[in-house]
Design a protein around this motif. Structure first.
Motif, PDB file in Angstrom:
ATOM      1  N   ARG A  48       0.831  -1.206   0.000  1.00  0.00           N
ATOM      2  CA  ARG A  48       0.000   0.000   0.000  1.00  0.00           C
ATOM      3  C   ARG A  48       0.863   1.253   0.000  1.00  0.00           C
ATOM      4  NH1 ARG A  48      -3.205  -1.794   5.172  1.00  0.00           N
ATOM      5  NH2 ARG A  48      -1.029  -2.317   5.596  1.00  0.00           N
ATOM      6  N   LEU A  73      -0.791  -1.514  -4.024  1.00  0.00           N
ATOM      7  CA  LEU A  73      -1.794  -2.587  -4.007  1.00  0.00           C
ATOM      8  C   LEU A  73      -2.225  -2.868  -2.578  1.00  0.00           C
ATOM      9  CD1 LEU A  73      -3.226  -4.840  -5.724  1.00  0.00           C
ATOM     10  CD2 LEU A  73      -1.363  -6.342  -5.032  1.00  0.00           C
ATOM     11  N   ASP A  74      -3.540  -2.948  -2.400  1.00  0.00           N
ATOM     12  CA  ASP A  74      -4.085  -3.443  -1.142  1.00  0.00           C
ATOM     13  C   ASP A  74      -4.618  -4.840  -1.452  1.00  0.00           C
ATOM     14  OD1 ASP A  74      -5.606  -4.116   1.076  1.00  0.00           O
ATOM     15  OD2 ASP A  74      -6.276  -2.063   1.424  1.00  0.00           O
ATOM     16  N   ASN A  77      -8.331  -5.960  -1.477  1.00  0.00           N
ATOM     17  CA  ASN A  77      -9.275  -5.475  -2.470  1.00  0.00           C
ATOM     18  C   ASN A  77      -9.220  -6.370  -3.721  1.00  0.00           C
ATOM     19  OD1 ASN A  77     -10.528  -4.054  -4.570  1.00  0.00           O
ATOM     20  ND2 ASN A  77     -10.058  -2.089  -3.630  1.00  0.00           N
ATOM     21  N   LYS A  78     -10.183  -7.276  -3.816  1.00  0.00           N
ATOM     22  CA  LYS A  78     -10.171  -8.285  -4.900  1.00  0.00           C
ATOM     23  C   LYS A  78     -10.135  -7.637  -6.283  1.00  0.00           C
ATOM     24  CE  LYS A  78     -13.827 -10.753  -4.930  1.00  0.00           C
ATOM     25  NZ  LYS A  78     -15.054 -11.074  -5.613  1.00  0.00           N
ATOM     26  N   ALA A  79     -10.981  -6.612  -6.479  1.00  0.00           N
ATOM     27  CA  ALA A  79     -11.055  -5.974  -7.797  1.00  0.00           C
ATOM     28  C   ALA A  79      -9.715  -5.319  -8.150  1.00  0.00           C
ATOM     29  CB  ALA A  79     -12.166  -4.941  -7.809  1.00  0.00           C
ATOM     30  N   GLU A  80      -9.089  -4.709  -7.136  1.00  0.00           N
ATOM     31  CA  GLU A  80      -7.808  -4.039  -7.368  1.00  0.00           C
ATOM     32  C   GLU A  80      -6.714  -5.064  -7.703  1.00  0.00           C
ATOM     33  OE1 GLU A  80      -6.889  -1.234  -4.166  1.00  0.00           O
ATOM     34  OE2 GLU A  80      -4.774  -1.424  -4.706  1.00  0.00           O
ATOM     35  N   GLU A  82      -7.114  -7.969  -9.116  1.00  0.00           N
ATOM     36  CA  GLU A  82      -7.348  -8.473 -10.481  1.00  0.00           C
ATOM     37  C   GLU A  82      -6.952  -7.424 -11.522  1.00  0.00           C
ATOM     38  OE1 GLU A  82     -11.439  -9.681 -10.240  1.00  0.00           O
ATOM     39  OE2 GLU A  82     -10.905 -11.553  -9.206  1.00  0.00           O
ATOM     40  N   LYS A  83      -7.339  -6.175 -11.262  1.00  0.00           N
ATOM     41  CA  LYS A  83      -7.067  -5.094 -12.229  1.00  0.00           C
ATOM     42  C   LYS A  83      -5.558  -4.846 -12.370  1.00  0.00           C
ATOM     43  CE  LYS A  83      -8.324  -0.309 -13.111  1.00  0.00           C
ATOM     44  NZ  LYS A  83      -7.934   0.796 -12.275  1.00  0.00           N
ATOM     45  N   GLN A  84      -4.890  -4.740 -11.231  1.00  0.00           N
ATOM     46  CA  GLN A  84      -3.455  -4.433 -11.276  1.00  0.00           C
ATOM     47  C   GLN A  84      -2.677  -5.547 -11.962  1.00  0.00           C
ATOM     48  OE1 GLN A  84      -1.983  -1.767 -10.819  1.00  0.00           O
ATOM     49  NE2 GLN A  84      -2.568  -0.664  -8.987  1.00  0.00           N
TER      50      GLN A  84
END
Ligand code: NDP
Ligand code: 8X3
Length: 267
Positions: A48, A73-74, A77-80, A82-84
């Motif tokens: 983070r 990155l946290d 946070n599942k969406a984060e 996957e996106k990152q």
């Protein structure tokens, strides 16, 4: 007779391998970044506190890292996650080694007096975050036919200590996830290792006690704990075995610790 392994059959040559380390902004993750930098690896770093990763970048390159790419990155946070990971630059997508290290403890209260928020933070980071990162990274390893996942466990996952039910529970879960992943990947060349240290002097206790430095320092008083570099050394060792060797688990403590309950404290 099987032909002897060539040098290429070893992960021993870590030069230019892409090593992704979560929680690289401190402690074991940071030391692991230095250890892989010394091997000439390409380092993909997440945490983070991006400013800490950015400050590390030139130092790691000076130590020998072939390249460094850092992003915030946290892992909760599942969406984060996957996106990152799906949005990585093409040259960084082919991750060879995942060091699934991001984690923390919060509080040391008796279970029946514990704080819900502390429990949720530990479970969301140490179990769910670990899973989200595995889910985002491992399919690519399977598709490419190479890879190594190193999860951070703990002596706490083996024997629970008073006040540690939830943290110890998350590390016991890590053991199950590590073993399950190794079973699910049987038949692929992807290796899975759990590195399980005892007490390591990092920011871990300061985080556990919500910033109380004095209380944190007492945890390590009168004994010699492991250093983050000791753990990094074990990680590099496990990863650099010949590719047909899977180190399932490394349980390691300093000479002043027998297990998560028994210490040799001089004062
Ligand atoms: P530190 O507190 O020094 O480092 C923890 C790292 O995890 C930091 O880089 C932190 O980065 C990162 N992190 C925490 N939460 C998140 C999150 N939600 N998303 C992304 N990154 C996160 O502790 P250690 O180095 O000691 O701990 C590393 C791992 O080793 C943990 O899994 C811990 O459980 C395990 N361990 C530690 C032992 C010890 O005695 N120290 C012994 C056995 C295992 P940031 O805050 O910037 O996000
Ligand atoms: C960290 C080691 O004993 O403080 O996992 O829980 S301990």
């Amino acid at each position: 007779m099987t032909a002897p392994l060539s040098y290429d059959d070893h992960m021993g040559n870590l030069k230019d391998k892409i090593v992704f380390i979560t929680g690289a902004s401190s402690g074991i993750g940071e030391a692991t970044a230095y250890a892989f930098a010394a091997q000439g690896a390409r380092l993909l770093l997440a945490a983070r506190r991006i400013e800490r990763l950015q400050a590390l970048q030139p130092k790691l390159q000076e130590k020998g890292a072939a390249a460094v790419h850092a992003f915030a990155l946290d892992v909760r946070n599942k969406a984060e996650v996957e996106k990152q990971l799906s949005g990585l630059p093409e040259t960084w997508k082919a991750i060879d080694v995942l060091v699934n290290n991001a984690g923390l403890s919060r509080g040391l209260e008796k279970l029946h007096e514990g704080k819900h928020q502390d429990w949720e933070e530990m479970i969301d980071t140490n179990i769910k975050g670990l899973l989200y990162v595995i889910r985002a990274v491992v399919p690519g390893m399977v598709a490419r036919g190479r890879g190594h996942v190193v999860n951070l466990g703990s002596t706490a996952g083996e024997i629970t200590y008073p006040g540690g039910s939830v943290y110890c529970g998350t590390k016991a879960a890590e053991h199950s996830i590590n073993d399950g992943l190794r079973q699910d990947l049987l038949g692929t060349p992807v290796r899975v290792t759990s590195i399980d240290p005892g007490m390591v002097e990092t920011e871990f206790s300061e985080v556990r006690f919500h910033g109380d430095k004095e209380r944190a320092a007492k945890v390590y008083q009168g004994l010699t704990p492991l250093t983050p570099a000791d753990v990094a050394d074990a990680i590099v060792w496990a990863v650099s075995r010949p590719v047909h060797v899977n180190i399932a688990r490394v349980l390691m403590t300093s000479i002043d610790q027998a297990n998560s309950l028994l210490f040799n404290r001089k004062q």
